[in-house]
Every structure is written in structure tokens, then in C-alpha cells.
Motif scaffolding. Structure first.
Motif, PDB file in Angstrom:
ATOM      1  N   CYS A   1     -12.872  13.600  -6.140  1.00  0.00           N
ATOM      2  CA  CYS A   1     -13.062  12.593  -6.251  1.00  0.00           C
ATOM      3  C   CYS A   1     -13.959  11.596  -6.776  1.00  0.00           C
ATOM      4  O   CYS A   1     -14.183  10.078  -7.595  1.00  0.00           O
ATOM      5  N   GLY A   2     -15.018  11.288  -5.512  1.00  0.00           N
ATOM      6  CA  GLY A   2     -16.030  10.307  -5.081  1.00  0.00           C
ATOM      7  C   GLY A   2     -16.662  11.080  -6.282  1.00  0.00           C
ATOM      8  O   GLY A   2     -17.465  10.147  -7.130  1.00  0.00           O
TER       9      GLY A   2
ATOM     10  N   ILE B   1     -10.294   3.699  -1.480  1.00  0.00           N
ATOM     11  CA  ILE B   1      -8.822   3.940  -1.784  1.00  0.00           C
ATOM     12  C   ILE B   1      -9.033   5.428  -1.745  1.00  0.00           C
ATOM     13  O   ILE B   1      -8.169   5.970  -0.730  1.00  0.00           O
ATOM     14  N   SER B   2     -10.128   6.463  -1.529  1.00  0.00           N
ATOM     15  CA  SER B   2     -10.213   7.457  -1.288  1.00  0.00           C
ATOM     16  C   SER B   2     -10.288   8.048  -0.194  1.00  0.00           C
ATOM     17  O   SER B   2     -10.075   9.200   0.170  1.00  0.00           O
TER      18      SER B   2
ATOM     19  N   SER C   1      -3.927   0.251  -9.627  1.00  0.00           N
ATOM     20  CA  SER C   1      -2.424   0.778 -10.129  1.00  0.00           C
ATOM     21  C   SER C   1      -3.683   1.660 -10.739  1.00  0.00           C
ATOM     22  O   SER C   1      -3.234   3.586 -10.361  1.00  0.00           O
ATOM     23  N   ILE C   2      -4.631   2.055 -11.911  1.00  0.00           N
ATOM     24  CA  ILE C   2      -5.555   3.038 -11.770  1.00  0.00           C
ATOM     25  C   ILE C   2      -6.112   3.662 -10.618  1.00  0.00           C
ATOM     26  O   ILE C   2      -6.294   5.257 -10.749  1.00  0.00           O
ATOM     27  N   ALA C   3      -6.913   3.216  -9.760  1.00  0.00           N
ATOM     28  CA  ALA C   3      -7.656   3.716  -8.676  1.00  0.00           C
ATOM     29  C   ALA C   3      -6.710   4.584  -7.943  1.00  0.00           C
ATOM     30  O   ALA C   3      -6.929   5.497  -7.543  1.00  0.00           O
ATOM     31  N   ILE C   4      -5.695   3.734  -7.728  1.00  0.00           N
ATOM     32  CA  ILE C   4      -4.521   4.575  -6.598  1.00  0.00           C
ATOM     33  C   ILE C   4      -3.901   5.574  -7.014  1.00  0.00           C
ATOM     34  O   ILE C   4      -3.946   6.556  -6.579  1.00  0.00           O
ATOM     35  N   THR C   5      -3.434   5.808  -8.560  1.00  0.00           N
ATOM     36  CA  THR C   5      -2.892   6.940  -9.141  1.00  0.00           C
ATOM     37  C   THR C   5      -4.487   7.802  -8.976  1.00  0.00           C
ATOM     38  O   THR C   5      -4.056   9.458  -9.196  1.00  0.00           O
ATOM     39  N   PHE C   6      -5.524   7.438  -9.577  1.00  0.00           N
ATOM     40  CA  PHE C   6      -6.511   8.348  -9.831  1.00  0.00           C
ATOM     41  C   PHE C   6      -6.724   9.250  -8.592  1.00  0.00           C
ATOM     42  O   PHE C   6      -7.114  10.500  -8.619  1.00  0.00           O
ATOM     43  N   VAL C   7      -6.655   8.235  -7.313  1.00  0.00           N
ATOM     44  CA  VAL C   7      -6.847   9.162  -5.414  1.00  0.00           C
ATOM     45  C   VAL C   7      -5.871  10.231  -5.879  1.00  0.00           C
ATOM     46  O   VAL C   7      -5.669  10.898  -5.074  1.00  0.00           O
TER      47      VAL C   7
ATOM     48  N   ILE D   1      -9.100  -2.758   0.277  1.00  0.00           N
ATOM     49  CA  ILE D   1      -9.674  -2.520   1.303  1.00  0.00           C
ATOM     50  C   ILE D   1      -8.656  -2.629   2.374  1.00  0.00           C
ATOM     51  O   ILE D   1      -8.764  -1.708   3.745  1.00  0.00           O
ATOM     52  N   LEU D   2      -8.098  -3.189   2.379  1.00  0.00           N
ATOM     53  CA  LEU D   2      -6.913  -3.478   3.079  1.00  0.00           C
ATOM     54  C   LEU D   2      -5.858  -2.580   3.035  1.00  0.00           C
ATOM     55  O   LEU D   2      -4.990  -2.116   3.831  1.00  0.00           O
ATOM     56  N   TYR D   3      -5.514  -2.007   1.562  1.00  0.00           N
ATOM     57  CA  TYR D   3      -4.952  -1.019   1.819  1.00  0.00           C
ATOM     58  C   TYR D   3      -5.319   0.057   2.720  1.00  0.00           C
ATOM     59  O   TYR D   3      -4.691   0.888   2.663  1.00  0.00           O
TER      60      TYR D   3
END
Length: 437
Positions: free
Chosen positions: A100-101, A120-121, A46-52, A181-183
Motif C-alpha cells: 500500500c505504501g 490510514i494504512s 474517501s480516496i485514501a480510505i478506499t485505496f487502503v 490520524i484520529l481515524y
């Protein structure tokens, strides 16, 4: 029934059906992921998705809203406007991806979170879940009230994601990185189909590209600034939780928000159809503009009352139904968050209303004031109350934004609003019945 009303109903129905399917599929997939990973790893995802998603501010830049507004007003300039929109959107998405990266590499998050964020980015380029480069291809369909085509391609993405997650978790050991990766790759088929349809249907030219780019950038800049404050108001709680609390707390809070987020489609799907008409009638027919605005108010009011109240009264049952026992404490956060929706539904509508009137700078000011209060309250309450404090801050922020919008509407456009007391009477009885039940 007039042709305009028929088009609105047809377009809204298509959007509602498609979004309902997308959100139902996504909802159950993420509930499954949350239970599969557990609160700590789900918190990291969730942190990764939110950060992106925070860099969606750069990728969006308000370009789509301005292109839709211009196409709704005068479709004869579509080829030039779309050409400029594609160039500007692609540049904005690439800049967002780079920033982002770079930034995630400088943050002291766990390595798994960082790697997931890198993967995810890529969604900033082709995902239907963000305002990626792909979404500029949706603008002519939105302006012509034919959003059912893009919505079908969005469904393709979500169905592929659901099948891929089910297979991966059912027949193998799937890690957080595998899910990231699937996301990401599940968004590619729909993106390719949309681009092919867009190119075959609409002509894109790059004549007079420089003046068109300047015009789009100038008109979109206030919206981009507004979007910065808007997105930060919805993401800052998870970002601050990730720094001031544990990954498990983030996971529990994200579980609650995942139940709330799909409900936004009841409001946004309706305003998606109404926005082009508001933009058109503001230029051509003031009486129809007022009429459409008040129709929108009534529908949003009904949606707000009849959806949020029963969910708030049944928060514990919903959390127990969908999540494993370790997420039980998410029920308090869910109840508060769903109540905040009753104000957020109106806020999203008011934003489109002011953009249609070319007063997008006002949106920026309102969201900037709200963000300052949002950050300060989260810093004050999260260390003491963790995700419960974050949920109350979101409720307070939505209410503050709602009140400021009402102030400006009644100060400058009081003649536009026609209140129907019957709706308030029905709402009072409905809340009373829910309370008794």
C-alpha cells in the motif's frame, strides 16, 4: 427452543445491537466529517480510505473464514490452528501495508491524499474496520457463537473516534490529515483489549506450524482470490472515479455510499451467526444443513424487501436531512445504490453458503466474471455520467452476481431450496403500498 437456536438468537442479537451502535455512531461521524470538510476534501479522504481498503485483499487472504470453518468442525485442534492463523495473518497484513505504501507513492494523487493514505494504512495492522491482524483474535469467538466480546471492543473504537472527532472539530481547526490520524489511532484501545482477552481465554501453540500453515494457505488461496474480486467490485468505482472524474464527484458519491454501507449489517450480522452452523451441519447433518440454508433465505428476503424499498422511495429526503446543499445530487446515486443492496444481501449469503460447502472456488469464478464487467462498464459510463454512471454499474454488477449464483444453485442444489410463495405475495403488497405512499 433448542440450545442451538438459542445460541444463534443470542449471538445474532448481540451482533445486531453492537453493529447497530457501531454503524450509527460511524454514520453520524462521517456525515459530520463530510459536511465539515466539504465535498472536495471529503473526496480526498474517501480516496485514501478506499485505496487502503483495497489492500485488505492481502491482509484478509481468506484466513479468518477457513479458521472459523475448521474450529466449528473440530475445536480440539484450536491451539494449533490459531497459532498458524496468527502467523499467517500477521505476515499477510505486513505485506499489505508495504505494498500500500509503495503503490500510493507512485500514484499521482494530491499530496494530502498520499499522506492521509500513509497514515490510514496502519489500520491494516490493528483496525476493526478492516481484516487486520487483530481480526484473527475474533475467530474462536465466532466459531463458538460468542461474538459479543469482539463487538464490545469494536464499540470502544468507534466511541473513541466519535468523541475525538467531535472535540477536534468543535474546539479547533481540523484538517484532513488530522482526521486521518484520529481515524487510525482510535482503533488501538479496542485492539489491545481484544488481544488481552484472546490470550487469556485461548491457548496458542506453534507445534506442527509448517503443515498447518501449508493447509491454511492452500485452503484460503481460493477465498483470497475471491476476496480480491469481491473487494475490487466494491472499490473499483471510487478508484476509477478518482482517476476519471473530480475529487468533488468522489466526495458526492462517497456521501451516498456512506448512507448505504451501514445497511449491510442487517444481512452480514445474521450470516455471521449462521455460517458456523452451516459449516458444522454440512459435515454432520444434511437435513439440518438444508433447513438452516432455507431459514437464511427467508430472513435475507425479508430484510431485502423491507429495508431497501422505503429507502429508495425517500432518497431525496434522506440526502436533504443529513447533508449540506452541495451534496443534493447524491440522491440519485443513493437511490440506485440502495436498490443494488437488495441483490447484495443475497450475494453475501450465497458466498458463505458455498464456503461452508467447501466450494469457494466457485465464488472466485463468479466474482471474476463480475469484475470484468464492472471495470468495463465504469470506464464506459463514468466519463459520460460521472458518479451517476458508477451507481448504475454497481446495481448491474450486483444483479449479475445474483443471477450467476442462482444458476449454480438451481443447477446443482435445486433440492436444497424451498420457496415460500407467501413471502412473494407480502413483498408485492409492500412495494405497492410504498409506491402509493
Amino acid at each position: 427452543m433448542t440450545s442451538i437456536a438459542a445460541k444463534v438468537i443470542k449471538n445474532s442479537f448481540a451482533i445486531y445491537v453492537a453493529k447497530a451502535i457501531n454503524l450509527i455512531v460511524t454514520f453520524f461521524v462521517f456525515v459530520h466529517i463530510a459536511n465539515y470538510l466539504g465535498e472536495t476534501d471529503f473526496g480526498r479522504l474517501s480516496i485514501a480510505i478506499t485505496f487502503v481498503a483495497t489492500f485488505d485483499i492481502l491482509a484478509n487472504f481468506g484466513i479468518n473464514q477457513i479458521v472459523v470453518r475448521e474450529l466449528s468442525s473440530d475445536f480440539s485442534l484450536a491451539s494449533e490452528m490459531l497459532g498458524a492463523g496468527v502467523v499467517l495473518k500477521m505476515a499477510a497484513s505486513l505485506i499489505a501495508l508495504i505494498f500500500c505504501g509503495v503503490l500510493i507513492s507512485l500514484m499521482h494523487y494530491p499530496q494530502e491524499t498520499v499522506v492521509a493514505c500513509w497514515i490510514i494504512s496502519a489500520n491494516l495492522l490493528f483496525s476493526s474496520k478492516l481484516s487486520s491482524t487483530r481480526t484473527i483474535c475474533e475467530t474462536p469467538f465466532q466459531a463458538s457463537l460468542k461474538m459479543y466480546y469482539p463487538m464490545i471492543y469494536n464499540m470502544v473504537d468507534n466511541l473513541i473516534f466519535a468523541v475525538a472527532i467531535f472535540i477536534a472539530t468543535k474546539f479547533g481547526s481540523t484538517s484532513l490529515i488530522d482526521i486521518a490520524i484520529l481515524y487510525t489511532i482510535s482503533n488501538l484501545p479496542g485492539a489491545i483489549l481484544l488481544v488481552i482477552h484472546f490470550v487469556s481465554k485461548f491457548t496458542i501453540t506453534f507445534t506442527r506450524i509448517i503443515p498447518r500453515l501449508k493447509y491454511l494457505a492452500n485452503e484460503a488461496a481460493p477465498i483470497a482470490l475471491y476476496l480480491f474480486f469481491s473487494i475490487m467490485n466494491t472499490k473499483v468505482d471510487i478508484l476509477l472515479l478518482s482517476r476519471l472524474a473530480t475529487d468533488a464527484d468522489v466526495g458526492i458519491y462517497a456521501a451516498a455510499t456512506r448512507l448505504v454501507y451501514p445497511l449491510l449489517f442487517f444481512s452480514t450480522s445474521f450470516t455471521l451467526s449462521l455460517y458456523p452452523l452451516l459449516s458444522k451441519f454440512y459435515q454432520t447433518d444434511n437435513d439440518k444443513f438444508k433447513y438452516m440454508f432455507n431459514i437464511g433465505l427467508k430472513v435475507i428476503f425479508i430484510i431485502s424487501i423491507f429495508i431497501t424499498i422505503p429507502l429508495a422511495f425517500n432518497a431525496e429526503k434522506l440526502i436533504e436531512t443529513f447533508y449540506i446543499e452541495s451534496y443534493s445530487s447524491a440522491s440519485v446515486a443513493f437511490r440506485v445504490l440502495v436498490l443494488s443492496l437488495s441483490f447484495s444481501f443475497f450475494n453475501f449469503y450465497f458466498v458463505d453458503f458455498f464456503i461452508a460447502m467447501k466450494r469457494q472456488r466457485l465464488n472466485t469464478i463468479i466474482l471474476a466474471i463480475a469484475l470484468v464487467g464492472n471495470v468495463l462498464l465504469n470506464i464506459l459510463l463514468i466519463p459520460r455520467y460521472s458518479f451517476i454512471g458508477a451507481s448504475y454499474v454497481r446495481l448491474a454488477t450486483a444483479f449479475i452476481i445474483f443471477c450467476i449464483f442462482l444458476f449454480f444453485i438451481y443447477r446443482d442444489m435445486r433440492s436444497y431450496v424451498h420457496l415460500d410463495l407467501r413471502l412473494f405475495i407480502v413483498a408485492i403488497f409492500y412495494v405497492g403500498i410504498q409506491f402509493l405512499l
